[in-house]
Scaffold this active site. Structure first.
Site, PDB file in Angstrom:
ATOM      1  N   ASP A  30       0.847  -1.183   0.000  1.00  0.00           N
ATOM      2  CA  ASP A  30       0.000   0.000   0.000  1.00  0.00           C
ATOM      3  C   ASP A  30       0.884   1.234   0.000  1.00  0.00           C
ATOM      4  O   ASP A  30       2.047   1.182   0.409  1.00  0.00           O
ATOM      5  CB  ASP A  30      -0.902  -0.003   1.245  1.00  0.00           C
ATOM      6  CG  ASP A  30      -1.871   1.172   1.270  1.00  0.00           C
ATOM      7  OD1 ASP A  30      -2.383   1.538   0.194  1.00  0.00           O
ATOM      8  OD2 ASP A  30      -2.111   1.716   2.359  1.00  0.00           O
ATOM      9  N   HIS A  31       0.345   2.328  -0.467  1.00  0.00           N
ATOM     10  CA  HIS A  31       1.038   3.612  -0.437  1.00  0.00           C
ATOM     11  C   HIS A  31       0.738   4.320   0.888  1.00  0.00           C
ATOM     12  O   HIS A  31      -0.409   4.675   1.153  1.00  0.00           O
ATOM     13  CB  HIS A  31       0.582   4.502  -1.594  1.00  0.00           C
ATOM     14  CG  HIS A  31       1.130   4.081  -2.922  1.00  0.00           C
ATOM     15  ND1 HIS A  31       0.428   4.217  -4.109  1.00  0.00           N
ATOM     16  CD2 HIS A  31       2.326   3.533  -3.264  1.00  0.00           C
ATOM     17  CE1 HIS A  31       1.164   3.789  -5.112  1.00  0.00           C
ATOM     18  NE2 HIS A  31       2.321   3.362  -4.623  1.00  0.00           N
TER      19      HIS A  31
ATOM     20  N   TYR B  66      -4.945   4.741   0.186  1.00  0.00           N
ATOM     21  CA  TYR B  66      -6.085   3.959  -0.323  1.00  0.00           C
ATOM     22  C   TYR B  66      -5.732   3.127  -1.554  1.00  0.00           C
ATOM     23  O   TYR B  66      -6.569   2.936  -2.432  1.00  0.00           O
ATOM     24  CB  TYR B  66      -7.285   4.879  -0.623  1.00  0.00           C
ATOM     25  CG  TYR B  66      -7.458   5.997   0.374  1.00  0.00           C
ATOM     26  CD1 TYR B  66      -7.802   5.722   1.693  1.00  0.00           C
ATOM     27  CD2 TYR B  66      -7.272   7.322   0.006  1.00  0.00           C
ATOM     28  CE1 TYR B  66      -7.949   6.745   2.620  1.00  0.00           C
ATOM     29  CE2 TYR B  66      -7.421   8.348   0.925  1.00  0.00           C
ATOM     30  CZ  TYR B  66      -7.754   8.061   2.235  1.00  0.00           C
ATOM     31  OH  TYR B  66      -7.895   9.080   3.143  1.00  0.00           O
ATOM     32  N   HIS B  67      -4.513   2.579  -1.596  1.00  0.00           N
ATOM     33  CA  HIS B  67      -4.064   1.836  -2.777  1.00  0.00           C
ATOM     34  C   HIS B  67      -3.602   0.416  -2.460  1.00  0.00           C
ATOM     35  O   HIS B  67      -2.530  -0.003  -2.900  1.00  0.00           O
ATOM     36  CB  HIS B  67      -2.906   2.591  -3.450  1.00  0.00           C
ATOM     37  CG  HIS B  67      -3.272   3.928  -3.989  1.00  0.00           C
ATOM     38  ND1 HIS B  67      -2.337   4.887  -4.304  1.00  0.00           N
ATOM     39  CD2 HIS B  67      -4.471   4.491  -4.279  1.00  0.00           C
ATOM     40  CE1 HIS B  67      -2.931   5.968  -4.755  1.00  0.00           C
ATOM     41  NE2 HIS B  67      -4.232   5.757  -4.747  1.00  0.00           N
ATOM     42  N   PRO B  68      -4.356  -0.392  -1.717  1.00  0.00           N
ATOM     43  CA  PRO B  68      -3.890  -1.750  -1.430  1.00  0.00           C
ATOM     44  C   PRO B  68      -3.893  -2.628  -2.680  1.00  0.00           C
ATOM     45  O   PRO B  68      -4.824  -2.578  -3.485  1.00  0.00           O
ATOM     46  CB  PRO B  68      -4.892  -2.261  -0.394  1.00  0.00           C
ATOM     47  CG  PRO B  68      -6.141  -1.484  -0.666  1.00  0.00           C
ATOM     48  CD  PRO B  68      -5.674  -0.118  -1.102  1.00  0.00           C
TER      49      PRO B  68
END
Length: 555
Positions: free
Chosen positions: A308-309, A488-490
């Site tokens: 994730d980011h 919010y980038h899993p």
């Protein structure tokens, strides 16, 4: 069964008819909506699209600046991570879209595709069909870009990608600060050499354009596409030959068996897809047995490889005119009557990529960044869960390719129970992730200290509170450990690859069974430098071609 009778059995709408189709798709998000729309272009096949959330009716789903008001509401899966030891023991809020369009209906609408090299990395892991050169035609198919700046950008696709309609003047000040600090300002979404840009957004004339808008609404009149909302899938079913036959799904409090004549395709995303695979008996055998689940395939990597980011932001106080005033009656009137004003903002109005000294130390290939800088015309604090506290801005650092990987595991065999999410932020053994983030926050400090941003800020800080009495290093430390959160980038929890340990093969087929694929962000072998909505839609488009090719070999 004739094509005509097959189409009738999968007619549009929720209804109470038989749940049966050639293709059963689980999840109507970024990838699932695109996949369902493309497969249903063939009138000879039937498609059943199951979405756990409800229809995308709320006004806040369509007003760009209102997206954080959806957090922890009816359109959000409302997840939290386990406590993160390297983030002061905090749990981190993980919103995920639970409606038509999925997270494309809940996100900040940034269209940031990443670098060509990111996709070439996918090609190394999963074969040349996933390389940048091979995926460019799919970006053309997806994108409807306003004023395309590069030949790789599509202009006649399904998904609107437009300029912001009414950006704040602070965004121009930020881009001037970037120039003052010596960084390039470039056109957005270049495959290489990307600098700083004003954000292109998934809007159409000032309103959000989710994949429900871009893909499902144009397809809603097709008799061969049936979309069922409020449909929570419990597990995939298999016959004795370990071929997927359908799914058990709860609709209106009743568990029903939705049958797939050809394939089941999971599009639930990096959290829900591994959870559903586990519930279906595909995952680490010992963990499944702990929950009393019969093992269909011992697949240790299901739920592993979570990436994730992480973002850490500095929020200087501003002199006025930021989105702090977005809810005033005049702004609502401007939006409702003309689709203008502050409510058209996606909040994060600019971004850019930088390479820190850490990238050189660890051998990141030349020309590639290790940090994204994000700029918001509001003080984005409290993980977006609290009202804006004051006039302010946010300049944040985003870790692009973390060495720290986490997991998604079952809490129980109950499909309504939230899974256990552990992104393991900043847990890499050599501390590269933390050093990279601190280097990125030093870039944020330099930008805040330019003449261009000093002209619109006050010298005080919204976050960290009292930051004017701290050193830059102290502000960075507290911002990273005390306030950082997900962007919010899993991705990565059903990794694609050519190796036997990967969860899905290069054609997105789940290893060890037949008739089951995954098409969503969970299949990404490595997170991209950029944002994950664009490649997730591309994955849905690629999956449509793979499914069609399997149904019609040699065509």
């Amino acid at each position: 069964m004739s094509a005509r009778s097959s189409r009738a059995r999968a007619g549009a709408g929720a209804g109470a008819g038989a749940l049966e189709a050639d293709y059963v798709i689980v999840g109507a998000g970024s990838a699932g909506a695109a996949l369902a729309a493309r497969l249903s272009e063939d009138p000879q096949v039937t498609v059943l699209l199951l979405e756990a959330g409800g229809p995308d009716k709320a006004l806040e789903l369509h007003i760009p600046a209102a997206f954080s008001k959806l957090f922890r509401g009816a359109y959000d899966w409302n997840y939290d991570t386990v406590a993160q030891p390297h983030l002061d023991g905090r749990t981190i809020f993980w919103p995920r879209g639970k409606t038509l369009g999925g997270s494309s209906s809940l996100n900040a609408m940034m269209w940031v595709r990443g670098f060509a090299a990111d996709y070439d990395g996918w090609g190394d892991a999963a074969g040349p069909a996933w390389s940048w050169e091979s995926l460019v035609p799919y970006f053309w198919r997806v994108e409807k870009t306003q004023d395309a700046a590069d030949p790789t950008q599509g202009t006649h696709g399904a998904q609107p990608v437009e300029h912001q309609r009414d950006p704040r003047p602070h965004t121009a000040a930020f881009l001037q600060a970037v120039r003052e600090a010596g960084y390039p300002v470039t056109a957005p979404n270049l495959p290489a050499g990307q600098g700083f840009s004003q954000t292109m957004v998934t809007h159409h004339r000032g309103s959000r354009a989710s994949t429900a808008d871009a893909y499902l609404r144009p397809a809603r009149g097709r008799r061969n596409l049936r979309v069922v909302t409020g449909a929570l899938v419990r597990r995939v079913t298999f016959d004795d030959a370990r071929r997927a036959t359908g799914v058990y799904v709860d609709i209106d409090g009743i568990t029903r068996h939705a049958l797939a004549r050809h394939e089941v395709i999971l599009c639930g995303g990096a959290v829900n897809t591994p959870q559903l695979l586990h519930l279906s008996g595909i995952g680490p055998a010992a963990q499944l047995r702990e929950h009393g689940i019969d093992v269909v395939v011992d697949a240790p990597e299901v739920g592993a490889n979570l990436q994730d980011h992480l973002v850490a932001g500095l929020a200087p106080a501003a002199r006025g005119g930021t989105l702090f005033g977005a809810e005033k009656p005049a702004q609502l009137a401007a939006y409702l009557t003309r689709r203008r004003g502050m409510l058209t903002s996606n909040v994060a109005e600019a971004y850019g990529f930088v390479r820190t000294e850490v990238a050189d130390e660890i051998g990141v290939p030349e020309g590639l960044p290790d940090i994204e800088i994000i700029f918001a015309t509001a003080p984005y604090v409290g993980e977006g869960l609290v009202p804006l506290p004051a006039e302010g801005l946010t300049v944040g650092a985003i870790l692009q390719q973390p060495r720290s990987h986490g997991t998604v595991r079952l809490a129980s065999a109950d499909p309504t129970a939230k899974p256990v999410i552990d992104p393991a932020y900043l847990s890499d053994a050599d501390g590269v992730d933390e050093r990279t983030m601190l280097a990125g926050l030093a870039v944020c400090e330099r930008l805040v200290d330019t003449a261009a941003l000093r002209a619109v800020t006050t010298g005080e800080w919204v976050q960290p509170e009292g930051g004017e009495n701290m050193s830059a290093i102290e502000r960075a430390e507290i911002s990273l450990h005390g306030y950082s959160h997900t962007l919010y980038h899993p991705v990565g929890t059903a990794r694609m690859g050519r190796d036997a340990a990967s969860v899905v093969d290069p054609e997105l087929r789940v290893r060890g069974v037949d008739g089951l694929r995954v098409a969503d962000a969970s299949i990404m072998p490595r997170i991209i430098r950029g944002h994950t909505n664009a490649p997730s839609i591309v994955i849905g488009e690629v999956a449509a071609d793979l499914v069609r090719a399997a149904a019609h070999p040699g065509r």
